[in-house]
Design an enzyme around this catalytic site. Structure first.
Site, PDB file in Angstrom:
ATOM      1  CD  GLU A  81      -1.170  -0.324   3.444  1.00 17.65           C
ATOM      2  OE1 GLU A  81      -1.957   0.722   3.892  1.00 17.65           O
ATOM      3  OE2 GLU A  81      -1.375  -1.258   4.346  1.00 17.65           O
ATOM      4  CB  CYS A 113      -2.317  -4.927   6.315  1.00 15.29           C
ATOM      5  SG  CYS A 113      -1.973  -3.267   7.000  1.00 15.29           S
ATOM      6  CG  HIS A 237      -2.188  -6.974  10.145  1.00 14.05           C
ATOM      7  ND1 HIS A 237      -0.980  -6.617   9.662  1.00 14.05           N
ATOM      8  CD2 HIS A 237      -2.885  -5.830  10.290  1.00 14.05           C
ATOM      9  CE1 HIS A 237      -1.107  -5.363   9.535  1.00 14.05           C
ATOM     10  NE2 HIS A 237      -2.251  -5.064  10.063  1.00 14.05           N
TER      11      HIS A 237
HETATM   12  P1  HMG Z   1      -3.887   6.047  21.672  1.00  9.22           P
HETATM   13  O1  HMG Z   1      -5.111   6.647  21.739  1.00  9.22           O
HETATM   14  O2  HMG Z   1      -2.376   6.488  21.306  1.00  9.22           O
HETATM   15  O3  HMG Z   1      -3.660   4.979  22.868  1.00  9.22           O
HETATM   16  O4  HMG Z   1      -4.111   4.935  20.330  1.00  9.22           O
HETATM   17  P2  HMG Z   1      -4.709   4.648  23.845  1.00  9.22           P
HETATM   18  O5  HMG Z   1      -4.996   5.415  24.778  1.00  9.22           O
HETATM   19  O6  HMG Z   1      -5.951   3.648  23.405  1.00  9.22           O
HETATM   20  O7  HMG Z   1      -3.655   3.362  24.752  1.00  9.22           O
HETATM   21  C1  HMG Z   1      -3.427   2.228  24.098  1.00  9.22           C
HETATM   22  C2  HMG Z   1      -3.159   1.344  25.106  1.00  9.22           C
HETATM   23  O8  HMG Z   1      -2.027   1.521  26.033  1.00  9.22           O
HETATM   24  C3  HMG Z   1      -4.244   1.031  26.106  1.00  9.22           C
HETATM   25  O9  HMG Z   1      -4.442  -0.404  26.239  1.00  9.22           O
HETATM   26  C4  HMG Z   1      -4.040   1.889  27.251  1.00  9.22           C
HETATM   27  O10 HMG Z   1      -4.613   1.225  28.476  1.00  9.22           O
HETATM   28  C5  HMG Z   1      -2.535   1.716  27.266  1.00  9.22           C
HETATM   29  P3  HMG Z   1      -5.883  -1.214  25.971  1.00  9.22           P
HETATM   30  O11 HMG Z   1      -6.885  -0.350  26.695  1.00  9.22           O
HETATM   31  O12 HMG Z   1      -6.085  -0.965  24.421  1.00  9.22           O
HETATM   32  O13 HMG Z   1      -5.489  -2.535  26.319  1.00  9.22           O
HETATM   33  N1  HMG Z   1      -1.710   2.502  28.146  1.00  9.22           N
HETATM   34  C6  HMG Z   1      -0.882   2.260  29.334  1.00  9.22           C
HETATM   35  N2  HMG Z   1      -0.103   1.111  29.390  1.00  9.22           N
HETATM   36  C7  HMG Z   1       0.849   1.031  30.190  1.00  9.22           C
HETATM   37  N3  HMG Z   1       1.326   2.006  30.942  1.00  9.22           N
HETATM   38  C8  HMG Z   1       0.820   3.410  30.363  1.00  9.22           C
HETATM   39  C9  HMG Z   1      -0.424   3.450  29.726  1.00  9.22           C
HETATM   40  N4  HMG Z   1      -0.922   4.467  29.001  1.00  9.22           N
HETATM   41  C10 HMG Z   1      -1.943   3.782  28.329  1.00  9.22           C
HETATM   42  N5  HMG Z   1       1.227   4.344  31.151  1.00  9.22           N
HETATM   43  C11 HMG Z   1      -3.844   3.550  18.588  1.00  9.22           C
HETATM   44  C12 HMG Z   1      -3.533   3.734  20.106  1.00  9.22           C
HETATM   45  C13 HMG Z   1      -3.601   1.916  18.410  1.00  9.22           C
HETATM   46  C14 HMG Z   1      -5.493   3.444  18.305  1.00  9.22           C
HETATM   47  C15 HMG Z   1      -3.119   4.244  17.665  1.00  9.22           C
HETATM   48  O14 HMG Z   1      -1.644   4.125  17.914  1.00  9.22           O
HETATM   49  C16 HMG Z   1      -3.349   4.408  16.311  1.00  9.22           C
HETATM   50  O15 HMG Z   1      -4.329   5.231  15.809  1.00  9.22           O
HETATM   51  N6  HMG Z   1      -2.739   3.360  15.341  1.00  9.22           N
HETATM   52  C17 HMG Z   1      -2.894   3.267  14.010  1.00  9.22           C
HETATM   53  C18 HMG Z   1      -4.014   2.395  13.789  1.00  9.22           C
HETATM   54  C19 HMG Z   1      -4.046   0.806  13.944  1.00  9.22           C
HETATM   55  O16 HMG Z   1      -2.803   0.519  14.228  1.00  9.22           O
HETATM   56  N7  HMG Z   1      -5.063   0.193  14.070  1.00  9.22           N
HETATM   57  C20 HMG Z   1      -5.042  -1.120  14.329  1.00  9.22           C
HETATM   58  C21 HMG Z   1      -6.130  -2.040  13.785  1.00  9.22           C
HETATM   59  S1  HMG Z   1      -6.490  -1.595  12.024  1.00  9.22           S
HETATM   60  C22 HMG Z   1      -4.947  -2.441  11.125  1.00  9.22           C
HETATM   61  O17 HMG Z   1      -4.435  -3.516  11.908  1.00  9.22           O
HETATM   62  C23 HMG Z   1      -4.780  -2.115   9.842  1.00  9.22           C
HETATM   63  C24 HMG Z   1      -3.445  -1.484   9.769  1.00  9.22           C
HETATM   64  O18 HMG Z   1      -2.469  -2.002   9.769  1.00  9.22           O
HETATM   65  C25 HMG Z   1      -3.316  -0.604   8.388  1.00  9.22           C
HETATM   66  C26 HMG Z   1      -3.822  -1.588   7.134  1.00  9.22           C
HETATM   67  O19 HMG Z   1      -4.571  -2.573   7.143  1.00  9.22           O
HETATM   68  O20 HMG Z   1      -3.179  -1.239   6.089  1.00  9.22           O
HETATM   69  C27 HMG Z   1      -3.383  -0.190  10.496  1.00  9.22           C
END
Ligand code: HMG
Length: 416
Positions: A81, A113, A237
């Protein structure tokens, strides 16, 4: 004789930044990245690297290990991609850089992906029809989000090349199940409009789309496949490593396995973590993330994988999901991942930021800019001139580095 994956190789960029440093620079608790997302290091490209050079490095390594098959490659399919052109596919650059036979289909497939899995399944069907010929499937991507966005910590870059052919179990790495479970569902969870170099994403929504896709694809698989024994290993993935944990929990709950928190930690440690360590150190490589985890598993478990059963889940935003299984064969070479990781250089956050912004500017301004050091690499992206992308295959670098087996050289070459 079944069409199977015969071997796998990985290429990753020259630089990486530690998540601990990125967290400090962003004023975020490093534990959020380390434990909340499960990320340790993130691959960063140099100006001379792009999706084409990464793919060329991974495929070159693979072909060096199988010199007898090079002139029987009849299909070169690239899942990506990070396409560099709306019309000209990365596969045709590879065709030239790798001196592939003229009688070879070369094209690119896209579905976020999921593109790598689409290519793999297509190659498998093709080699079944052409049992004396071989296919190259290459996944290559650079995951780029805006700096300071929530996605920033889930970037990465790299390529995975796979050799597909028909062979007996003694010569195969992994034979895939005849049946797959598939689920397609149009959503806007993650996408990249043609006018943007970085992705748009609805982070939390994308996680729920991924998990829904997993359950639906698994149900479809269950309806088609009679063998429901629990696999020895699971590959997912991996947009960020904690996602594999969420996926494993959801799948186990869906199957009614009733694991307590403690039990699931143990099962996860034995069945998922053995592959996941490499994703923690490279980041999201989109189409290649699932197959990077396969390479990580081969490196860690080696001969232990003989005849073991594995489940694979591929997810591409937008969306398409596929759940399938496989059985390891008896040809289990290690993909030299430690060499690849040792070859990289750590950069600080300021340098990562500069490289991130320069890469975007280069695509916009069509400039020609290259570091002298890059010219010593086997494959270099020199830049864009008159709307044409210019790549250099450095045969001198290939020969001299192969001869020296020097630690400072490309892992691709050393793996030969
Ligand atoms: P965010 O808002 O930065 O993080 O977004 P958050 O607030 O949701 O925190 C993440 C986790 O860290 C949470 O755990 C928190 O509790 C924990 P969870 O509730 O999920 O179990 N946390 C902590 N842990 C320990 N110590 C601390 C602490 N603070 C918080 N101090 C997000 C995270 C992944 C959404 C963001 O990084 C993002 O948007 N990433 C890109 C999208 C993505 O990866 N999506 C995944 C599914 S889609 C997919 O896989 C397709 C893709 O690869 C593309 C394609 O297909 O081409 C993306």
């Amino acid at each position: 004789m079944d069409a199977a994956i015969l071997d796998v190789s990985v290429a990753t960029p020259k630089y990486y930044v530690k998540h601990e440093e990125l967290a400090k620079a962003r004023g975020i608790d490093p534990d959020k990245y380390r434990y909340g997302l499960g990320c340790w290091e993130m691959a960063v490209c140099s100006p001379g690297e792009d999706a084409v050079t990464l793919a060329a490095q991974a495929a070159f390594d693979l072909l060096q290990r199988h010199p007898n098959v090079a002139d029987q490659i009849g299909l070169c399919v690239v899942g990506t991609e990070s396409g560099v052109d709306q019309a000209k596919p990365i596969a045709i650059y590879l065709h030239q850089l790798l001196n592939l036979p003229k009688s070879c289909r070369a094209f690119e497939v896209k579905h976020a992906c999921y593109g790598g899995t689409a290519g793999l399944q297509m190659a498998r069907a093709w080699t079944q029809q052409h049992p004396k010929r071989y296919a190259l499937v290459i996944t290559t991507d650079i995951a780029r989000y805006e700096r300071y966005s929530p996605g920033e910590s889930t970037q990465g870059a790299g390529a995975v090349a796979m050799l597909i052919g028909s062979a007996a179990a003694e010569q195969t790495l992994l034979t895939l199940s005849k049946e797959s479970g598939v689920h397609a569902n149009e959503v806007y969870d993650f996408w990249r409009p043609t006018y943007q170099s970085t992705a748009q994403v609805k982070g939390k929504f994308s996680i729920s789309c991924y998990l829904d896709g997993l359950v639906e694809a698994f149900e479809d698989y269950k309806a088609r496949e009679n063998d429901h024994t629990e696999p020895d290993y699971f590959l997912f993935h991996v947009p960020f490593p904690r996602m594999a944990r969420k996926a494993f929990r959801r799948l186990s709950d869906h199957k009614g396995l009733n694991y307590s928190d403690e039990m699931i930690e143990n099962v996860f440690e034995n069945k998922v973590e053995p592959g996941l360590w490499i994703n923690r150190r490279i980041g999201n490589i989109y189409t290649g993330s699932l197959y990077l985890m396969l390479a990580g598993l081969c490196e860690r478990e080696g001969e232990k994988l003989r005849d073991k059963r594995i489940a694979l889940f591929s997810y591409g935003s937008g969306s398409c999901s596929e759940y399938f299984t496989g059985t390891f064969g008896h040809n289990l070479p290690k993909p030299h991942l430690h060499n690849i990781l040792n070859w990289r250089k750590e950069v600080d956050v300021a340098t990562y930021e500069q490289l991130h912004d320069e890469a975007l500017a280069m695509e916009r301004n069509q400039s020609l800019r290259i570091e002298l050091e890059d010219l010593q690499h086997p494959f270099t992206f020199l830049g864009i001139r008159d709307h044409e992308r210019i790549y250099k295959r450095n045969d001198l670098a290939i020969q001299s580095t192969s001869a020296k087996d020097n630690d400072s050289i490309s892992p691709t070459i050393r793996a030969c």
